[in-house]
Design a protein around this motif. Sequence first.
Motif, PDB file in Angstrom:
ATOM      1  N   GLN A  60       0.827  -1.208   0.000  1.00 20.58           N
ATOM      2  CA  GLN A  60       0.000   0.000   0.000  1.00 20.58           C
ATOM      3  C   GLN A  60       0.861   1.256   0.000  1.00 20.58           C
ATOM      4  OE1 GLN A  60      -2.595  -0.224   3.371  1.00 20.58           O
ATOM      5  NE2 GLN A  60      -3.634  -2.085   2.669  1.00 20.58           N
ATOM      6  N   ARG A  61       1.899   1.261   0.837  1.00 23.22           N
ATOM      7  CA  ARG A  61       2.774   2.437   0.885  1.00 23.22           C
ATOM      8  C   ARG A  61       3.478   2.658  -0.434  1.00 23.22           C
ATOM      9  NH1 ARG A  61       3.717   0.321   6.122  1.00 23.22           N
ATOM     10  NH2 ARG A  61       5.574  -0.775   5.375  1.00 23.22           N
ATOM     11  N   ARG A  62       3.951   1.582  -1.047  1.00 20.56           N
ATOM     12  CA  ARG A  62       4.639   1.728  -2.342  1.00 20.56           C
ATOM     13  C   ARG A  62       3.699   2.259  -3.412  1.00 20.56           C
ATOM     14  NH1 ARG A  62       6.865  -3.319  -0.946  1.00 20.56           N
ATOM     15  NH2 ARG A  62       5.526  -4.384  -2.463  1.00 20.56           N
ATOM     16  N   VAL A  63       2.504   1.686  -3.472  1.00 19.84           N
ATOM     17  CA  VAL A  63       1.540   2.123  -4.485  1.00 19.84           C
ATOM     18  C   VAL A  63       1.132   3.577  -4.245  1.00 19.84           C
ATOM     19  CG1 VAL A  63      -0.780   1.761  -5.403  1.00 19.84           C
ATOM     20  CG2 VAL A  63       0.705  -0.198  -4.965  1.00 19.84           C
ATOM     21  N   ASP A  64       0.829   3.913  -2.987  1.00 19.12           N
ATOM     22  CA  ASP A  64       0.435   5.293  -2.678  1.00 19.12           C
ATOM     23  C   ASP A  64       1.550   6.267  -3.029  1.00 19.12           C
ATOM     24  OD1 ASP A  64      -2.063   4.601  -1.784  1.00 19.12           O
ATOM     25  OD2 ASP A  64      -1.487   4.478   0.331  1.00 19.12           O
ATOM     26  N   ARG A  65       2.787   5.882  -2.722  1.00 20.16           N
ATOM     27  CA  ARG A  65       3.910   6.775  -3.023  1.00 20.16           C
ATOM     28  C   ARG A  65       4.069   6.970  -4.530  1.00 20.16           C
ATOM     29  NH1 ARG A  65       7.274   4.255  -0.351  1.00 20.16           N
ATOM     30  NH2 ARG A  65       8.298   3.024  -1.987  1.00 20.16           N
ATOM     31  N   ARG A  66       3.933   5.890  -5.275  1.00 21.21           N
ATOM     32  CA  ARG A  66       4.099   6.007  -6.727  1.00 21.21           C
ATOM     33  C   ARG A  66       2.948   6.779  -7.364  1.00 21.21           C
ATOM     34  NH1 ARG A  66       6.316  -0.163  -7.827  1.00 21.21           N
ATOM     35  NH2 ARG A  66       8.351   0.145  -6.812  1.00 21.21           N
ATOM     36  N   VAL A  67       1.744   6.560  -6.861  1.00 16.25           N
ATOM     37  CA  VAL A  67       0.603   7.333  -7.373  1.00 16.25           C
ATOM     38  C   VAL A  67       0.800   8.813  -7.079  1.00 16.25           C
ATOM     39  CG1 VAL A  67      -1.866   7.765  -7.055  1.00 16.25           C
ATOM     40  CG2 VAL A  67      -1.042   5.421  -7.264  1.00 16.25           C
ATOM     41  N   ALA A  68       1.243   9.121  -5.858  1.00 12.45           N
ATOM     42  CA  ALA A  68       1.478  10.522  -5.502  1.00 12.45           C
ATOM     43  C   ALA A  68       2.599  11.118  -6.344  1.00 12.45           C
ATOM     44  CB  ALA A  68       1.813  10.631  -4.014  1.00 12.45           C
ATOM     45  N   ASP A  69       3.674  10.358  -6.542  1.00  9.97           N
ATOM     46  CA  ASP A  69       4.780  10.863  -7.367  1.00  9.97           C
ATOM     47  C   ASP A  69       4.315  11.143  -8.787  1.00  9.97           C
ATOM     48  OD1 ASP A  69       6.477  10.662  -5.226  1.00  9.97           O
ATOM     49  OD2 ASP A  69       7.336   8.735  -5.828  1.00  9.97           O
ATOM     50  N   ALA A  70       3.521  10.222  -9.349  1.00  4.89           N
ATOM     51  CA  ALA A  70       3.026  10.417 -10.710  1.00  4.89           C
ATOM     52  C   ALA A  70       2.105  11.626 -10.796  1.00  4.89           C
ATOM     53  CB  ALA A  70       2.303   9.153 -11.187  1.00  4.89           C
ATOM     54  N   ALA A  71       1.215  11.761  -9.807  1.00  8.17           N
ATOM     55  CA  ALA A  71       0.285  12.893  -9.825  1.00  8.17           C
ATOM     56  C   ALA A  71       1.029  14.218  -9.683  1.00  8.17           C
ATOM     57  CB  ALA A  71      -0.750  12.735  -8.710  1.00  8.17           C
ATOM     58  N   VAL A  72       2.002  14.260  -8.769  1.00  5.98           N
ATOM     59  CA  VAL A  72       2.774  15.490  -8.580  1.00  5.98           C
ATOM     60  C   VAL A  72       3.557  15.827  -9.844  1.00  5.98           C
ATOM     61  CG1 VAL A  72       4.715  16.492  -7.312  1.00  5.98           C
ATOM     62  CG2 VAL A  72       2.908  15.274  -6.084  1.00  5.98           C
ATOM     63  N   PHE A  73       4.140  14.811 -10.475  1.00 13.18           N
ATOM     64  CA  PHE A  73       4.871  15.058 -11.725  1.00 13.18           C
ATOM     65  C   PHE A  73       3.956  15.646 -12.793  1.00 13.18           C
ATOM     66  CE2 PHE A  73       5.842  13.467 -15.997  1.00 13.18           C
ATOM     67  CZ  PHE A  73       7.084  14.040 -16.200  1.00 13.18           C
ATOM     68  N   LEU A  74       2.773  15.050 -12.958  1.00 14.07           N
ATOM     69  CA  LEU A  74       1.834  15.548 -13.963  1.00 14.07           C
ATOM     70  C   LEU A  74       1.361  16.959 -13.647  1.00 14.07           C
ATOM     71  CD1 LEU A  74      -0.320  12.337 -14.562  1.00 14.07           C
ATOM     72  CD2 LEU A  74       1.379  13.326 -16.099  1.00 14.07           C
ATOM     73  N   VAL A  75       1.075  17.201 -12.349  1.00  9.19           N
ATOM     74  CA  VAL A  75       0.585  18.524 -11.964  1.00  9.19           C
ATOM     75  C   VAL A  75       1.661  19.585 -12.193  1.00  9.19           C
ATOM     76  CG1 VAL A  75      -0.025  19.919  -9.954  1.00  9.19           C
ATOM     77  CG2 VAL A  75      -1.198  17.767 -10.373  1.00  9.19           C
ATOM     78  N   GLU A  76       2.887  19.288 -11.732  1.00  4.27           N
ATOM     79  CA  GLU A  76       3.939  20.291 -11.872  1.00  4.27           C
ATOM     80  C   GLU A  76       4.333  20.511 -13.328  1.00  4.27           C
ATOM     81  OE1 GLU A  76       7.054  18.945  -9.351  1.00  4.27           O
ATOM     82  OE2 GLU A  76       6.138  19.783  -7.523  1.00  4.27           O
ATOM     83  N   ARG A  77       4.229  19.480 -14.132  1.00  7.32           N
ATOM     84  CA  ARG A  77       4.633  19.612 -15.536  1.00  7.32           C
ATOM     85  C   ARG A  77       3.537  20.249 -16.386  1.00  7.32           C
ATOM     86  NH1 ARG A  77       8.725  17.279 -18.478  1.00  7.32           N
ATOM     87  NH2 ARG A  77       8.387  17.067 -20.725  1.00  7.32           N
ATOM     88  N   TYR A  78       2.269  19.929 -16.070  1.00  6.89           N
ATOM     89  CA  TYR A  78       1.172  20.372 -16.929  1.00  6.89           C
ATOM     90  C   TYR A  78       0.174  21.268 -16.196  1.00  6.89           C
ATOM     91  CZ  TYR A  78       2.970  16.570 -19.824  1.00  6.89           C
ATOM     92  OH  TYR A  78       3.771  15.757 -20.568  1.00  6.89           O
TER      93      TYR A  78
END
Length: 423
Positions: free
Chosen positions: A346-364
């Motif tokens: 759960q922690r790994r998935v949550d961290r990766r989802v958050a990382d992906a969302a933050v990357f998309l938000v900051e980039r776009y």
Amino acid sequence: MPPTPLALLSPADQERRRGLRIMKGVALGALLFMAVLFVIAFALQERIPALAYVRAAAEGGMVGALADWFAVTALFRHPLGIPIPHTAIIPRRKDEIGRTLGEFVETNFLEGSVVRTKLDSAHIAARAGEWLRDPQHAERVGVEAATMAAGILRALSDDEVQELIADLAREHLIAPEWGPALGGWLSRVVDADAHRGAVDLAVDSIAVWLRHNREAFSGLMSRRLPSWVPSIALRLIDDTVYNEAVKFIDAVQADPRHPARLAVDGYLARLADNLQHDPATIRRLEDAKSAVFDSPRVRELAAEAWNTAKVGLLRALDDPDSALRRRIAEALAEIGARLATDAALQRRVDRRVADAAVFLVERYRHDIASIITDTVERWDAAETTEKIELMVGRDLQYIRLNGTIVGALAGLAIFSVAHALLR
């Protein structure tokens, strides 16, 4: 602009319009009440001095009601149709409002730390696992996935897919030289004696074949001898050849250092070296490779393989009882069960989802926020004004009502203070 016909409004907008009309009537009623009260008090205040207080309150209430009516109306249109400066703010500054709203969302919502904090508190993996571990939910997701995959397969052009496969094969298989890579691989196999098993298998297979195919040696040598040689001699020669072949294979099987085995080792070592360093050997391998891949039959086989795979996949995806569909549902349920119970996962998935969302938000983030700006710019000014008024207009009418009450109280207070001080 005339209001939008009721039939063209959604049920929610129709309800908002009814509520807005009721509140407009209430605010207007309060203004009319203050006006009537003012007229009565003004007419009778000479005979009844106490009505002067009522007149002051009514007068203040009318002023407050009119001022707030003007302020509220100026947001959406020109009061009484008169183009007074700084009125009809929303239709006149619609695009600017859209840009400001987009900047506000981009600055305050589409920010990495805000998104990460929200996602960290959402526990997405655990919730998704709890939902997905239910077999019915897993089946539903599997059905949607199968439908989507089948739609994609049907939308693909067979010719384009075959061309893509051919291009990928040409780029990653045909274009690179095979010789040095194969030679290096073969050299490592020989150095590690990993080819011994293959040699043993070949020798054992030959031995089994010899034991079960003695008749294949009948006439193998005798047919090549003169006809005057006696038949018994011919049979003796054939038997001798067979027996020698059996002895030779038995010797190769029994002796790990047999000269035949060493000859195979030497040949493989030379072949590995030639594949890496001999231009002639490398060129022959490349020519053979090109001849195979350029063969029309190979292209036909590739096309047949794709068509067969496509038909099989579509049949399996469309059949609710197919092994593929069942396996998809089972796999999804297993994933859900792991997500629901494995805290580390759960922690790994949550961290990766958050990382992906933050990357998309900051980039776009700017592109996402521009959706608001572009959408507002495309809206018709009058229709936009009506939509906004339906959303907030009812609450704004309370401002008019409150302005009437506050104005009445202020008028009464001012008159009372003035009367007390100046009397």
